[in-house]
Design a protein around this motif. Structure first.
Motif, PDB file in Angstrom:
ATOM      1  N   ILE A 164     -11.626  -6.033  32.850  1.00  0.00           N
ATOM      2  CA  ILE A 164     -12.269  -4.897  31.921  1.00  0.00           C
ATOM      3  C   ILE A 164     -13.614  -4.584  32.466  1.00  0.00           C
ATOM      4  O   ILE A 164     -14.108  -3.385  32.697  1.00  0.00           O
TER       5      ILE A 164
ATOM      6  N   PRO B 249     -15.278  -7.411  26.096  1.00  0.00           N
ATOM      7  CA  PRO B 249     -14.606  -8.491  25.180  1.00  0.00           C
ATOM      8  C   PRO B 249     -14.223  -9.700  26.168  1.00  0.00           C
ATOM      9  O   PRO B 249     -14.305  -9.710  27.218  1.00  0.00           O
TER      10      PRO B 249
ATOM     11  N   GLY C  33     -26.074  -7.741  22.468  1.00  0.00           N
ATOM     12  CA  GLY C  33     -25.153  -6.289  22.315  1.00  0.00           C
ATOM     13  C   GLY C  33     -25.744  -5.034  21.623  1.00  0.00           C
ATOM     14  O   GLY C  33     -25.935  -4.133  22.337  1.00  0.00           O
ATOM     15  N   ALA C  34     -26.485  -5.397  20.356  1.00  0.00           N
ATOM     16  CA  ALA C  34     -26.893  -4.460  19.365  1.00  0.00           C
ATOM     17  C   ALA C  34     -27.973  -3.735  20.015  1.00  0.00           C
ATOM     18  O   ALA C  34     -27.964  -2.426  20.160  1.00  0.00           O
TER      19      ALA C  34
ATOM     20  N   CYS D 124      -5.070  -5.850  23.827  1.00  0.00           N
ATOM     21  CA  CYS D 124      -5.365  -4.299  22.808  1.00  0.00           C
ATOM     22  C   CYS D 124      -3.907  -3.731  23.039  1.00  0.00           C
ATOM     23  O   CYS D 124      -3.370  -2.991  22.306  1.00  0.00           O
TER      24      CYS D 124
ATOM     25  N   LEU E 208     -10.700   0.560  22.025  1.00  0.00           N
ATOM     26  CA  LEU E 208     -10.545  -0.400  21.125  1.00  0.00           C
ATOM     27  C   LEU E 208      -9.379  -0.837  20.573  1.00  0.00           C
ATOM     28  O   LEU E 208      -8.587  -1.208  21.504  1.00  0.00           O
TER      29      LEU E 208
ATOM     30  N   GLU F   2      -4.130  -5.620  13.367  1.00  0.00           N
ATOM     31  CA  GLU F   2      -4.255  -6.092  14.657  1.00  0.00           C
ATOM     32  C   GLU F   2      -4.431  -7.729  14.664  1.00  0.00           C
ATOM     33  O   GLU F   2      -5.426  -8.113  14.263  1.00  0.00           O
TER      34      GLU F   2
END
Ligand code: NAD
Length: 509
Positions: free
Chosen positions: A177, A170, A232-233, A304, A271, A401
Motif C-alpha cells: 500500500i 494500514p 496520524g492526526a 479491503c 477505505l 466489513e
C-alpha cells in the motif's frame, strides 16, 4: 480435510527469520534516525506470540518535525525542481533495491502481520513493479496547450507538484500500500511524511533505507511511527500539509477528511469494502468456486477487496455452498512461514474476538454457519475459514466489513434483484460477475456501483488499471495513468501577445 484442532508453529523457522534483522527500529526525519522520546512500541508476531520488532512511539512534535523537514525540502530543496528523467532513475533504482531485499521485506511483513510468507513475496514483487510503473509515468507527466484561442492569446496549463503529502497506511498490506502512493507522489516532485500502521512499520522503515541508498535527498521522504491519534492526526490537520493520501478504515478516513477540511487539503481516500461476487447459473462453476474461496480467505479476509458477500442464483445456491464448504475446510491454515500455508494469523487477539462476535450475532439473527465459525487453538490468533449462510440483506453481517475469513451467502432470482442486493451496502469498492453470457456480465456489471468490476475473475490487479471506491469506499483513484497527476496542481498560463485592446477607451479611439 478439516482444519487441524491445533495450529503448530515452527520455532526453528521463526528463529532463522528473526536472525535476519535487528529488532529495534528508528523513525526517519530529515535524513536522520530519530528515536522520539525513547518509549518503544513492541510488535509481536500474531502467529507466534513472540516480539519481532520495536518502533519508537512518536508524538505530535515528531510529526511536526517531519512535516517541517518535508516543507523545507519542497520549498527550497532540489527534488521538486529535478528533471523527470532523474526522478524516474531514482524510482527505478529503488525498484531494483526492493527486488534485492525482497526476502527480508517479505519476512518483515509476514512476522508483523501474520500473512503467509509465500504471499508476502508476491506482494513485494508486485510493489517493485509499481515503482517501475511510476517511473514510466514520471516521464509522461505533461500539461496542455491551447493555440486555438485567437491570434493574440496562448493558453498553457502546467502540472506542478501539489506540495507536502501525508501518507497514512494500514496493516493489511504494509509494503504494497505504501508502494501504491509514495512512488507516484515522488514522481510528481512532492515531498512526503509517511505514517505506517503502528503494528506493521518495519518494512516502510526499511524502504526509507532503500530510498537513501538510491540517493533521495534528505527531507524528501520522512517516516514517523506510532499511534494514529498521536502521530496520524497531526499529519491530517497541519496547515503545512497540502494533501492527505490515506488507506484504512472508513471511520478513520472520515476523521482524516474532517481534519483536513479546515485548511481544504486535497484528499485521496482508499477505505473499506463489502464486495459482492455475483454467481449466475451459466458460470464456469469450478472457476467461480476457486475464486470465491480465494476472495473470501486470501490474506485471512483482512482485505479491503475481500469477496465477503456471495450472491448466488437460487438455482445453484445449495450446490455452490456445498462446494465452497468443502474448500473452506481444506484450505491450509497455519504457520505463515510454512511454504504451503494459504491462510495465516489474524492481526490481533482483539480483532479475532470482533470477527467471532460478528458470526455469533449473525447466528442470533437467524443465519447458519456452514463451515468454521470461530478461532482455532494455537499460541497465536487463527480463525477457521467460515461460511455464514441464510443471510438476508437486512442483517448486520450482510453490510458490515468483518475483515476476517468470513463469507456470507445470499441468493437472488433475477438480474435486477442481483444488482439491488449488490448495491445494498454503504460501500462500493469492487464486485465480480460470473457468467458466460455477455448481456449478463456487462449489464449487471454496469448496474453495480463499485470502482472495479471483475468479469469471470476476482481480485486481479495491475498498475495500469485505476483502483478505488464509490460511496463510502473512498474518494479518488490510485494507480492507472492518472496516478502521478493526482499529486499535482494545475497552473494556467494565459499569455497575451500584440497590442492590448483597451478596457476603458471606446473601441477605435
Ligand atoms: P485504520 O483506519 O484503523 O488505520 C489506518 C491508519 O490510520 C493507521 O496507520 C492508523 O494508525 C492511522 N490512524 C488511526 N487513527 C488516526 C487518526 N485519528 N488520524 C490519522 N490517522 C489515524 O485501518 P486499519 O485497521 O489499519 O486497516 C484496515 C482498514 O483499512 C479496513 O477498513 C480496510 O478495508 C481498509 N483498507 C482499504 C484499502 C483500500 O485500498 N480501499 C486497502 C487496505 C485496507
Amino acid at each position: 480435510m478439516n482444519a487441524p484442532a491445533r495450529i503448530a508453529v515452527d520455532t526453528k523457522k521463526l528463529n532463522d527469520a528473526l536472525a535476519r534483522f535487528p529488532r529495534d527500529r528508528a523513525m526517519s526525519i530529515a535524513g536522520r534516525a530519530v528515536g522520539g522520546d525513547g518509549e518503544m512500541i513492541e510488535r509481536s508476531s500474531p502467529a507466534h506470540g513472540v516480539v519481532v520488532t520495536r518502533i519508537p512511539r512518536g508524538r505530535a512534535e515528531d510529526a511536526r518535525a517531519a512535516i517541517a523537514a518535508a516543507r523545507l525540502a519542497f520549498d527550497n530543496g532540489p527534488w521538486p525542481r529535478e528533471t523527470a528523467s532523474n526522478r524516474a532513475r531514482l524510482l527505478l533504482k529503488t525498484a531494483d533495491l526492493i527486488d534485492r531485499d525482497r526476502e527480508l521485506i517479505a519476512i518483515l511483513d509476514t512476522l508483523e502481520s501474520g500473512k503467509p510468507l509465500a504471499q508476502a513475496r508476491g506482494e513485494i514483487e508486485g510493489a517493485a513493479d509499481i515503482w517501475r510503473y511510476a517511473a514510466s509515468l514520471a516521464r509522461e507527466l505533461s500539461g496542455e496547450s491551447y493555440a486555438n484561442l485567437g491570434a493574440d492569446r496562448l493558453g498553457v496549463v502546467l502540472r506542478e507538484p501539489i506540495g507536502v503529502v501525508s501518507i497514512i497506511t494500514p496493516w493489511n498490506f504494509p509494503f504494497l500500500i505504501v508502494s501504491q502512493k509514495l512512488p507516484f507522489a515522488l514522481a510528481a516532485g512532492c515531498t512526503c511524511v509517511v505514517k505506517p500502521s503502528e503494528m506493521t512499520s518495519a518494512s516502510t522503515l526499511h524502504l526509507m533505507n532503500l530510498l537513501a541508498e538510491a540517493g533521495l535527498p534528505e527531507g524528501v521522504c520522512n517516516v514517523v511511527t506510532g499511534y494514529g491519534p498521536e502521530v496520524g492526526a497531526p499529519l491530517t490537520a497541519d496547515p503545512e500539509v497540502d494533501m492527505i493520501s490515506f488507506t484504512g478504515s472508513t471511520r478513520v478516513g472520515r476523521a482524516a477528511v474532517a481534519a483536513g477540511a479546515a485548511t481544504l487539503k486535497k484528499v485521496s481516500m482508499e477505505l473499506g469494502g463489502k464486495n459482492p461476487q455475483l454467481i449466475f447459473p451459466d458460470a464456469d462453476m469450478d472457476a467461480a468456486l476457486d475464486a470465491a474461496t480465494f476472495g473470501a480467505y486470501f490474506n485471512a479476509g483482512e482485505c479491503c477487496n475481500a469477496g465477503s458477500r456471495l450472491l448466488l442464483h437460487s438455482s445453484i445456491a445449495d450446490e455452490f455452498i456445498e462446494g465452497l464448504a468443502a474448500r473452506a475446510r481444506s484450505v491450509k491454515v497455519g504457520d505463515p512461514l510454512d511454504a504451503d500455508t494459504r491462510v495465516g494469523a489474524i492481526i490481533t487477539s482483539d480483532h479475532l474476538g470482533k470477527i467471532e462476535d460478528h458470526v455469533t450475532a449473525a447466528e442470533r439473527d437467524g443465519a447458519q454457519v456452514r463451515a468454521g465459525g470461530g478461532r482455532l487453538e494455537s499460541s497465536g490468533f487463527f480463525m477457521a475459514p467460515t461460511i455464514v449462510d441464510k443471510v438476508t440483506a437486512a442483517m448486520a453481517i450482510a453490510r458490515a466489513e468483518v475483515f476476517g475469513p468470513v463469507v456470507v451467502t445470499l441468493s437472488f432470482d433475477t438480474r435486477e434483484e442481483a444488482i439491488a442486493l449488490a448495491n445494498a451496502t454503504d460501500y462500493g469498492l469492487s464486485a465480480s460477475v460470473w457468467s458466460r453470457d455477455v448481456d449478463t456480465a456487462i449489464g449487471v456489471g454496469r448496474g453495480v456501483r463499485a470502482g472495479t468490476i471483475w468479469v469471470n475473475t476476482f481480485m486481479d490487479g495491475t498498475p495500469e488499471l485505476p483502483f478505488g471506491g464509490y460511496r463510502q469506499s473512498g474518494v479518488g483513484r490510485e494507480l492507472g495513468r492518472n496516478a502521478v497527476k493526482d499529486y499535482t496542481e494545475e497552473k494556467t498560463f494565459h499569455v497575451h501577445t500584440g497590442p492590448r485592446t483597451s478596457w476603458w477607451l471606446p473601441r477605435g479611439a
